[in-house]
Design an enzyme around this catalytic site. Structure first.
Site, PDB file in Angstrom:
ATOM      1  N   ARG A  48      79.707 -28.430  71.884  1.00  0.00           N
ATOM      2  CA  ARG A  48      79.918 -27.327  70.942  1.00  0.00           C
ATOM      3  C   ARG A  48      81.395 -27.000  70.731  1.00  0.00           C
ATOM      4  NH1 ARG A  48      80.265 -22.367  72.019  1.00  0.00           N
ATOM      5  NH2 ARG A  48      79.202 -22.542  73.999  1.00  0.00           N
ATOM      6  N   TYR A 102      77.179 -26.889  43.807  1.00  0.00           N
ATOM      7  CA  TYR A 102      75.976 -27.309  44.525  1.00  0.00           C
ATOM      8  C   TYR A 102      75.117 -26.061  44.794  1.00  0.00           C
ATOM      9  CZ  TYR A 102      73.024 -29.085  48.227  1.00  0.00           C
ATOM     10  OH  TYR A 102      71.938 -29.429  48.979  1.00  0.00           O
ATOM     11  N   ASP A 174      84.776 -29.372  47.207  1.00  0.00           N
ATOM     12  CA  ASP A 174      83.622 -30.134  47.675  1.00  0.00           C
ATOM     13  C   ASP A 174      83.777 -31.517  47.039  1.00  0.00           C
ATOM     14  OD1 ASP A 174      81.145 -31.379  47.955  1.00  0.00           O
ATOM     15  OD2 ASP A 174      80.061 -29.478  47.940  1.00  0.00           O
ATOM     16  N   LYS A 199      75.549 -37.662  52.275  1.00  0.00           N
ATOM     17  CA  LYS A 199      75.574 -38.436  51.038  1.00  0.00           C
ATOM     18  C   LYS A 199      76.356 -39.750  51.226  1.00  0.00           C
ATOM     19  CE  LYS A 199      73.388 -34.793  49.881  1.00  0.00           C
ATOM     20  NZ  LYS A 199      73.988 -33.621  49.258  1.00  0.00           N
TER      21      LYS A 199
HETATM   22  C1  LIG Z   1      74.088 -32.261  49.495  1.00  0.00           C
HETATM   23  C2  LIG Z   1      75.304 -31.534  49.097  1.00  0.00           C
HETATM   24  C3  LIG Z   1      75.803 -30.470  49.865  1.00  0.00           C
HETATM   25  C4  LIG Z   1      75.091 -29.946  51.095  1.00  0.00           C
HETATM   26  O1  LIG Z   1      74.972 -30.902  52.080  1.00  0.00           O
HETATM   27  P1  LIG Z   1      73.807 -30.910  53.202  1.00  0.00           P
HETATM   28  O2  LIG Z   1      74.188 -32.058  54.044  1.00  0.00           O
HETATM   29  O3  LIG Z   1      72.526 -31.065  52.465  1.00  0.00           O
HETATM   30  O4  LIG Z   1      73.870 -29.595  53.896  1.00  0.00           O
HETATM   31  C5  LIG Z   1      76.972 -29.859  49.467  1.00  0.00           C
HETATM   32  N1  LIG Z   1      77.615 -30.255  48.351  1.00  0.00           N
HETATM   33  C6  LIG Z   1      77.153 -31.250  47.570  1.00  0.00           C
HETATM   34  C7  LIG Z   1      77.916 -31.631  46.357  1.00  0.00           C
HETATM   35  C8  LIG Z   1      75.989 -31.928  47.914  1.00  0.00           C
HETATM   36  O5  LIG Z   1      75.545 -32.923  47.132  1.00  0.00           O
END
Ligand SMILES: *Cc1c(COP(=O)(O)O)cnc(C)c1O
Length: 390
Positions: A48, A102, A174, A199
Protein backbone atom coordinates in the site's frame (compact mmCIF):
# COMPACT_ATOMS: atom_id res chain seq x y z
CA UNK A 1 22.26 5.20 -20.80
CA UNK A 2 19.35 7.35 -19.58
CA UNK A 3 15.99 5.61 -20.10
CA UNK A 4 14.72 8.71 -21.89
CA UNK A 5 17.37 8.25 -24.59
CA UNK A 6 16.05 4.83 -25.60
CA UNK A 7 13.72 4.35 -28.54
CA UNK A 8 10.11 3.53 -27.78
CA UNK A 9 10.30 -0.26 -28.21
CA UNK A 10 13.35 -0.43 -25.96
CA UNK A 11 11.57 1.61 -23.29
CA UNK A 12 8.56 -0.71 -23.53
CA UNK A 13 10.71 -3.84 -23.29
CA UNK A 14 13.40 -2.92 -20.79
CA UNK A 15 13.00 0.24 -18.73
CA UNK A 16 12.48 -0.55 -15.06
CA UNK A 17 13.06 -4.28 -15.36
CA UNK A 18 14.35 -6.01 -12.23
CA UNK A 19 17.61 -7.94 -12.54
CA UNK A 20 17.20 -11.56 -11.55
CA UNK A 21 20.48 -11.77 -9.65
CA UNK A 22 19.69 -15.20 -8.23
CA UNK A 23 18.93 -17.22 -11.35
CA UNK A 24 19.81 -14.77 -14.18
CA UNK A 25 16.41 -15.15 -15.78
CA UNK A 26 15.56 -12.84 -18.70
CA UNK A 27 12.55 -11.12 -17.15
CA UNK A 28 11.65 -9.34 -13.93
CA UNK A 29 11.05 -11.81 -11.12
CA UNK A 30 7.70 -11.43 -9.37
CA UNK A 31 7.89 -10.48 -5.69
CA UNK A 32 4.58 -11.28 -4.00
CA UNK A 33 5.83 -10.41 -0.51
CA UNK A 34 3.62 -8.08 1.50
CA UNK A 35 6.15 -8.04 4.30
CA UNK A 36 9.69 -6.64 4.02
CA UNK A 37 12.52 -6.02 6.48
CA UNK A 38 12.49 -2.62 8.18
CA UNK A 39 15.95 -2.54 9.78
CA UNK A 40 18.98 -1.44 7.76
CA UNK A 41 17.05 -0.84 4.53
CA UNK A 42 16.90 2.23 2.27
CA UNK A 43 13.14 1.95 1.75
CA UNK A 44 10.46 0.52 4.01
CA UNK A 45 8.47 -1.49 1.51
CA UNK A 46 4.79 -2.37 1.69
CA UNK A 47 2.21 -2.91 -1.11
CA UNK A 48 0.00 0.00 0.00
CA UNK A 49 3.03 2.31 -0.01
CA UNK A 50 3.20 1.64 -3.75
CA UNK A 51 6.85 0.62 -3.40
CA UNK A 52 7.17 -3.15 -3.70
CA UNK A 53 9.95 -4.11 -6.16
CA UNK A 54 7.49 -4.81 -8.98
CA UNK A 55 5.48 -1.63 -8.39
CA UNK A 56 8.65 0.46 -8.32
CA UNK A 57 9.89 -1.15 -11.54
CA UNK A 58 6.65 -0.55 -13.43
CA UNK A 59 6.44 3.05 -12.21
CA UNK A 60 9.83 3.65 -13.87
CA UNK A 61 8.56 2.27 -17.16
CA UNK A 62 5.40 4.40 -17.05
CA UNK A 63 7.45 7.51 -16.28
CA UNK A 64 9.84 6.83 -19.19
CA UNK A 65 6.92 6.23 -21.57
CA UNK A 66 5.47 9.65 -20.76
CA UNK A 67 8.91 11.34 -20.63
CA UNK A 68 8.40 12.20 -16.96
CA UNK A 69 10.49 11.89 -13.80
CA UNK A 70 8.10 9.63 -11.93
CA UNK A 71 5.00 7.48 -12.13
CA UNK A 72 2.44 5.75 -9.94
CA UNK A 73 0.31 2.66 -10.66
CA UNK A 74 -3.23 2.21 -9.32
CA UNK A 75 -5.91 -0.47 -9.13
CA UNK A 76 -7.98 1.13 -11.91
CA UNK A 77 -8.04 4.06 -14.31
CA UNK A 78 -10.62 5.79 -12.12
CA UNK A 79 -8.35 5.38 -9.08
CA UNK A 80 -5.66 7.22 -11.06
CA UNK A 81 -8.11 9.96 -12.10
CA UNK A 82 -9.62 10.43 -8.64
CA UNK A 83 -6.25 10.47 -6.84
CA UNK A 84 -4.78 13.00 -9.24
CA UNK A 85 -7.78 15.29 -8.86
CA UNK A 86 -8.10 15.06 -5.09
CA UNK A 87 -4.37 15.51 -4.54
CA UNK A 88 -4.47 18.91 -6.21
CA UNK A 89 -7.88 20.21 -5.13
CA UNK A 90 -9.14 21.14 -1.72
CA UNK A 91 -12.09 22.92 -0.15
CA UNK A 92 -12.69 26.26 -1.86
CA UNK A 93 -10.70 25.41 -4.98
CA UNK A 94 -12.11 25.41 -8.49
CA UNK A 95 -11.38 23.22 -11.52
CA UNK A 96 -12.12 23.75 -15.21
CA UNK A 97 -12.94 20.52 -17.01
CA UNK A 98 -13.31 19.86 -20.70
CA UNK A 99 -16.88 19.50 -21.93
CA UNK A 100 -16.69 15.86 -23.06
CA UNK A 101 -15.02 13.47 -20.60
CA UNK A 102 -14.99 9.76 -19.83
CA UNK A 103 -18.32 8.96 -18.11
CA UNK A 104 -16.67 7.76 -14.89
CA UNK A 105 -14.68 10.98 -14.57
CA UNK A 106 -17.78 13.08 -15.17
CA UNK A 107 -19.70 11.10 -12.53
CA UNK A 108 -16.85 11.40 -10.02
CA UNK A 109 -16.85 15.18 -10.37
CA UNK A 110 -20.62 15.77 -10.30
CA UNK A 111 -21.37 13.17 -7.60
CA UNK A 112 -18.44 13.62 -5.21
CA UNK A 113 -16.98 17.13 -5.44
CA UNK A 114 -19.74 18.91 -3.57
CA UNK A 115 -19.05 17.09 -0.32
CA UNK A 116 -15.38 18.13 -0.54
CA UNK A 117 -16.40 21.74 -1.19
CA UNK A 118 -14.63 21.76 -4.57
CA UNK A 119 -16.15 23.98 -7.28
CA UNK A 120 -16.13 22.91 -10.91
CA UNK A 121 -17.07 24.20 -14.36
CA UNK A 122 -17.34 22.29 -17.62
CA UNK A 123 -16.43 24.18 -20.78
CA UNK A 124 -18.95 24.84 -23.55
CA UNK A 125 -16.48 23.79 -26.23
CA UNK A 126 -12.88 22.86 -26.96
CA UNK A 127 -11.37 26.23 -27.94
CA UNK A 128 -9.14 28.62 -26.01
CA UNK A 129 -12.00 31.04 -25.28
CA UNK A 130 -14.13 28.18 -23.95
CA UNK A 131 -11.48 27.38 -21.34
CA UNK A 132 -10.38 30.93 -20.52
CA UNK A 133 -13.95 32.09 -19.90
CA UNK A 134 -14.39 29.42 -17.19
CA UNK A 135 -11.18 30.25 -15.28
CA UNK A 136 -11.71 31.97 -11.92
CA UNK A 137 -9.50 33.40 -9.15
CA UNK A 138 -9.58 30.06 -7.31
CA UNK A 139 -9.03 27.80 -10.35
CA UNK A 140 -6.26 25.34 -9.45
CA UNK A 141 -6.56 22.69 -12.17
CA UNK A 142 -7.47 22.43 -15.86
CA UNK A 143 -8.44 18.91 -16.91
CA UNK A 144 -8.67 17.66 -20.49
CA UNK A 145 -9.07 14.42 -22.43
CA UNK A 146 -8.00 14.17 -26.06
CA UNK A 147 -8.99 12.46 -28.34
CA UNK A 148 -12.41 12.51 -26.71
CA UNK A 149 -14.92 9.70 -26.59
CA UNK A 150 -16.75 8.87 -28.84
CA UNK A 151 -16.39 11.57 -31.54
CA UNK A 152 -12.58 11.75 -31.31
CA UNK A 153 -12.56 15.53 -30.95
CA UNK A 154 -9.14 17.03 -30.32
CA UNK A 155 -8.15 19.61 -27.70
CA UNK A 156 -5.09 21.77 -28.40
CA UNK A 157 -2.66 20.52 -25.73
CA UNK A 158 -0.12 23.30 -26.24
CA UNK A 159 -2.80 25.96 -25.92
CA UNK A 160 -4.05 24.41 -22.64
CA UNK A 161 -0.55 24.29 -21.25
CA UNK A 162 0.05 27.94 -22.20
CA UNK A 163 -3.15 29.39 -20.70
CA UNK A 164 -2.57 27.38 -17.51
CA UNK A 165 1.12 28.31 -17.11
CA UNK A 166 0.32 32.02 -17.56
CA UNK A 167 -1.94 31.71 -14.51
CA UNK A 168 -0.03 29.20 -12.37
CA UNK A 169 -2.68 26.49 -12.86
CA UNK A 170 -1.85 22.75 -12.84
CA UNK A 171 -2.82 20.82 -16.00
CA UNK A 172 -4.00 17.21 -16.21
CA UNK A 173 -4.77 15.10 -19.23
CA UNK A 174 -6.48 11.74 -19.57
CA UNK A 175 -4.18 10.31 -22.24
CA UNK A 176 -5.86 6.89 -22.40
CA UNK A 177 -7.28 7.06 -25.93
CA UNK A 178 -3.99 8.14 -27.50
CA UNK A 179 -1.68 5.98 -25.31
CA UNK A 180 1.89 7.14 -24.66
CA UNK A 181 2.82 5.72 -28.05
CA UNK A 182 0.71 8.23 -29.97
CA UNK A 183 0.88 11.25 -27.72
CA UNK A 184 3.25 12.61 -25.07
CA UNK A 185 1.57 15.67 -23.55
CA UNK A 186 4.66 16.38 -21.42
CA UNK A 187 6.32 17.51 -24.67
CA UNK A 188 3.81 20.37 -24.69
CA UNK A 189 4.12 21.21 -21.00
CA UNK A 190 1.17 19.33 -19.49
CA UNK A 191 1.90 18.56 -15.82
CA UNK A 192 0.06 15.30 -15.11
CA UNK A 193 -0.63 12.43 -17.52
CA UNK A 194 -3.33 9.94 -16.53
CA UNK A 195 -4.07 6.53 -18.07
CA UNK A 196 -6.60 3.82 -17.69
CA UNK A 197 -4.03 1.03 -18.06
CA UNK A 198 -7.03 -1.25 -18.56
CA UNK A 199 -6.90 -0.01 -22.16
CA UNK A 200 -3.80 0.29 -24.41
CA UNK A 201 -1.21 -0.35 -21.69
CA UNK A 202 -2.87 -3.64 -20.74
CA UNK A 203 -3.99 -4.19 -24.30
CA UNK A 204 -5.43 -7.70 -23.92
CA UNK A 205 -8.75 -6.97 -22.17
CA UNK A 206 -7.62 -8.90 -19.09
CA UNK A 207 -6.22 -6.30 -16.66
CA UNK A 208 -7.83 -3.44 -14.74
CA UNK A 209 -5.27 -0.82 -13.72
CA UNK A 210 -4.46 2.88 -13.81
CA UNK A 211 -1.31 4.97 -14.13
CA UNK A 212 -0.14 8.52 -13.57
CA UNK A 213 3.09 10.12 -14.79
CA UNK A 214 4.43 13.52 -13.74
CA UNK A 215 7.36 15.30 -12.08
CA UNK A 216 8.70 13.76 -8.87
CA UNK A 217 7.21 16.65 -6.91
CA UNK A 218 3.73 16.12 -8.33
CA UNK A 219 3.91 12.34 -7.92
CA UNK A 220 4.97 12.78 -4.27
CA UNK A 221 1.88 14.89 -3.69
CA UNK A 222 -0.37 12.22 -5.26
CA UNK A 223 1.45 9.49 -3.31
CA UNK A 224 0.79 11.29 -0.02
CA UNK A 225 -2.92 10.93 -0.64
CA UNK A 226 -2.67 7.48 -2.21
CA UNK A 227 -1.00 5.84 0.79
CA UNK A 228 -3.95 7.02 2.91
CA UNK A 229 -6.67 5.92 0.53
CA UNK A 230 -4.98 2.62 -0.24
CA UNK A 231 -5.80 1.73 -3.84
CA UNK A 232 -2.60 -0.03 -4.89
CA UNK A 233 -2.57 -2.73 -7.56
CA UNK A 234 -1.78 -6.34 -6.66
CA UNK A 235 1.80 -7.27 -7.50
CA UNK A 236 0.69 -10.12 -9.71
CA UNK A 237 -1.28 -7.69 -11.87
CA UNK A 238 1.62 -5.24 -11.79
CA UNK A 239 3.83 -7.97 -13.18
CA UNK A 240 1.26 -8.84 -15.88
CA UNK A 241 1.00 -5.18 -16.82
CA UNK A 242 4.79 -4.94 -17.17
CA UNK A 243 4.62 -7.88 -19.57
CA UNK A 244 1.79 -6.28 -21.53
CA UNK A 245 3.59 -2.98 -21.97
CA UNK A 246 6.58 -4.74 -23.57
CA UNK A 247 4.54 -5.09 -26.76
CA UNK A 248 2.55 -1.86 -26.46
CA UNK A 249 4.35 0.06 -29.20
CA UNK A 250 4.08 -2.89 -31.61
CA UNK A 251 0.39 -3.35 -30.82
CA UNK A 252 -0.57 0.31 -30.94
CA UNK A 253 1.28 0.94 -34.21
CA UNK A 254 -0.50 -2.04 -35.79
CA UNK A 255 -3.81 -0.71 -34.47
CA UNK A 256 -3.07 2.78 -35.85
CA UNK A 257 -2.40 1.28 -39.26
CA UNK A 258 -5.49 -0.93 -39.30
CA UNK A 259 -7.69 1.91 -38.06
CA UNK A 260 -6.49 4.29 -40.78
CA UNK A 261 -7.27 1.74 -43.50
CA UNK A 262 -10.66 0.84 -42.04
CA UNK A 263 -11.58 4.50 -41.55
CA UNK A 264 -10.87 5.16 -45.23
CA UNK A 265 -12.86 2.08 -46.26
CA UNK A 266 -15.85 3.01 -44.07
CA UNK A 267 -15.69 6.62 -45.24
CA UNK A 268 -16.34 5.49 -48.82
CA UNK A 269 -19.12 3.06 -47.89
CA UNK A 270 -22.60 4.13 -49.11
CA UNK A 271 -24.29 2.87 -45.92
CA UNK A 272 -22.02 4.94 -43.65
CA UNK A 273 -23.16 8.51 -43.04
CA UNK A 274 -19.98 9.72 -41.33
CA UNK A 275 -16.68 8.51 -39.95
CA UNK A 276 -15.03 10.22 -36.99
CA UNK A 277 -11.30 9.46 -37.13
CA UNK A 278 -8.68 12.17 -36.54
CA UNK A 279 -6.45 10.60 -39.18
CA UNK A 280 -8.96 11.39 -41.94
CA UNK A 281 -8.54 14.72 -43.71
CA UNK A 282 -12.29 15.37 -43.36
CA UNK A 283 -12.13 15.21 -39.54
CA UNK A 284 -12.69 18.75 -38.20
CA UNK A 285 -9.55 18.54 -36.02
CA UNK A 286 -7.30 16.64 -38.43
CA UNK A 287 -4.60 19.32 -38.62
CA UNK A 288 -4.46 19.74 -34.86
CA UNK A 289 -4.22 15.96 -34.40
CA UNK A 290 -1.43 15.85 -36.98
CA UNK A 291 0.47 18.50 -35.04
CA UNK A 292 0.29 16.94 -31.58
CA UNK A 293 -0.12 13.19 -32.20
CA UNK A 294 2.44 10.69 -33.51
CA UNK A 295 -0.28 8.29 -34.60
CA UNK A 296 -4.06 8.60 -34.72
CA UNK A 297 -4.81 5.57 -32.51
CA UNK A 298 -7.03 2.55 -33.07
CA UNK A 299 -10.17 4.32 -31.86
CA UNK A 300 -12.85 5.71 -34.17
CA UNK A 301 -16.57 5.95 -34.48
CA UNK A 302 -18.87 5.86 -37.47
CA UNK A 303 -22.52 6.57 -38.07
CA UNK A 304 -24.69 4.28 -40.14
CA UNK A 305 -27.16 5.90 -42.56
CA UNK A 306 -30.58 6.36 -40.95
CA UNK A 307 -32.18 3.58 -42.97
CA UNK A 308 -29.76 1.01 -41.53
CA UNK A 309 -30.91 -1.00 -38.50
CA UNK A 310 -28.07 -0.83 -35.96
CA UNK A 311 -29.12 -4.06 -34.24
CA UNK A 312 -29.18 -6.00 -37.49
CA UNK A 313 -25.80 -4.60 -38.46
CA UNK A 314 -24.29 -5.63 -35.11
CA UNK A 315 -25.88 -9.08 -35.37
CA UNK A 316 -24.16 -9.53 -38.71
CA UNK A 317 -20.68 -9.12 -37.22
CA UNK A 318 -18.92 -12.42 -36.63
CA UNK A 319 -15.32 -11.44 -35.88
CA UNK A 320 -15.67 -7.97 -34.34
CA UNK A 321 -17.03 -8.44 -30.82
CA UNK A 322 -19.85 -6.43 -29.26
CA UNK A 323 -18.25 -5.76 -25.90
CA UNK A 324 -17.67 -2.81 -23.59
CA UNK A 325 -14.24 -1.30 -22.96
CA UNK A 326 -11.63 -0.82 -25.65
CA UNK A 327 -8.03 -0.95 -26.86
CA UNK A 328 -7.47 -4.70 -26.72
CA UNK A 329 -5.71 -6.61 -29.49
CA UNK A 330 -9.16 -7.86 -30.52
CA UNK A 331 -11.52 -5.52 -32.41
CA UNK A 332 -14.63 -4.51 -30.47
CA UNK A 333 -17.61 -2.35 -31.24
CA UNK A 334 -20.38 -0.76 -29.19
CA UNK A 335 -23.34 1.54 -29.49
CA UNK A 336 -22.80 4.60 -27.23
CA UNK A 337 -26.59 5.07 -27.15
CA UNK A 338 -26.97 1.69 -25.48
CA UNK A 339 -23.86 1.74 -23.27
CA UNK A 340 -21.61 4.66 -22.35
CA UNK A 341 -24.25 7.33 -23.09
CA UNK A 342 -27.40 5.33 -22.27
CA UNK A 343 -28.23 7.43 -19.21
CA UNK A 344 -28.35 10.68 -21.20
CA UNK A 345 -31.69 11.85 -22.56
CA UNK A 346 -32.17 11.50 -26.34
CA UNK A 347 -32.07 15.32 -26.60
CA UNK A 348 -28.77 15.52 -24.72
CA UNK A 349 -27.28 12.79 -26.89
CA UNK A 350 -28.36 14.68 -29.97
CA UNK A 351 -26.82 17.88 -28.59
CA UNK A 352 -23.52 16.02 -28.14
CA UNK A 353 -23.69 14.70 -31.71
CA UNK A 354 -24.31 11.10 -30.67
CA UNK A 355 -26.80 9.67 -33.17
CA UNK A 356 -28.57 6.35 -32.54
CA UNK A 357 -26.71 4.95 -35.54
CA UNK A 358 -23.31 5.89 -34.09
CA UNK A 359 -20.93 3.00 -33.37
CA UNK A 360 -17.65 3.24 -31.50
CA UNK A 361 -15.08 0.96 -33.00
CA UNK A 362 -11.90 -0.14 -31.21
CA UNK A 363 -9.71 -1.57 -33.93
CA UNK A 364 -7.52 -4.53 -33.01
CA UNK A 365 -4.52 -6.19 -34.62
CA UNK A 366 -6.37 -8.74 -36.78
CA UNK A 367 -5.67 -8.81 -40.52
CA UNK A 368 -7.22 -5.76 -42.16
CA UNK A 369 -8.85 -7.89 -44.88
CA UNK A 370 -10.58 -10.09 -42.32
CA UNK A 371 -11.98 -7.04 -40.56
CA UNK A 372 -13.22 -5.59 -43.85
CA UNK A 373 -14.82 -8.92 -44.76
CA UNK A 374 -16.60 -8.94 -41.39
CA UNK A 375 -17.93 -5.40 -41.87
CA UNK A 376 -19.01 -6.25 -45.42
CA UNK A 377 -20.88 -9.28 -44.13
CA UNK A 378 -22.65 -7.17 -41.50
CA UNK A 379 -23.77 -4.61 -44.10
CA UNK A 380 -25.08 -7.39 -46.35
CA UNK A 381 -26.77 -9.20 -43.48
CA UNK A 382 -28.53 -6.04 -42.27
CA UNK A 383 -29.64 -5.05 -45.77
CA UNK A 384 -30.98 -8.52 -46.56
CA UNK A 385 -32.86 -8.92 -43.27
CA UNK A 386 -34.32 -5.46 -43.46
CA UNK A 387 -35.77 -6.32 -46.89
CA UNK A 388 -37.22 -9.54 -45.47
CA UNK A 389 -39.00 -7.64 -42.71
CA UNK A 390 -40.66 -5.35 -45.24
C1 LIG B 1 -11.72 3.31 -19.24
C2 LIG B 1 -11.35 4.72 -19.11
C3 LIG B 1 -11.15 5.31 -17.85
C4 LIG B 1 -11.37 4.57 -16.55
O1 LIG B 1 -10.54 3.47 -16.43
P1 LIG B 1 -10.90 2.16 -15.54
O2 LIG B 1 -9.67 1.36 -15.67
O3 LIG B 1 -12.11 1.57 -16.15
O4 LIG B 1 -11.17 2.64 -14.16
C5 LIG B 1 -10.75 6.63 -17.79
N1 LIG B 1 -10.59 7.35 -18.92
C6 LIG B 1 -10.81 6.84 -20.14
C7 LIG B 1 -10.61 7.69 -21.34
C8 LIG B 1 -11.19 5.51 -20.28
O5 LIG B 1 -11.39 5.00 -21.51
Amino acid sequence: MKPQKFGINTICTHVGEIDDTQFKGAISPLFMSSSYAYENVDVKRYPRYFNTPNQEALCKKVAALEKCEAGLIFGSGMAAVSHALLAFLQKGDHIVLQKTLYGGTYNFVVEEFEKFGIEFSFTQGFKEADFVSEIKENTKVIYIETPSNPLMLITDIKMISRIAKERGIVTMIDNTFASPINQNPADYGIDIMIHSATKYMGGHSDICAGAVAASQEHIDRIWNLAKNIGGSLSDYTVWLLERSIKTMALRVKAQNKNAMKLAKWLDKHPLVARVYYPGLKNHPDHLLAKKQMKGYSGMMSFELVETMDVNLFMDGLQLIKQTMSLAGVESTILSPTKTSHALLSPEERKRQGIADGLLRFSVGIEEKNDLIADLKHAFEYATKNELLHI
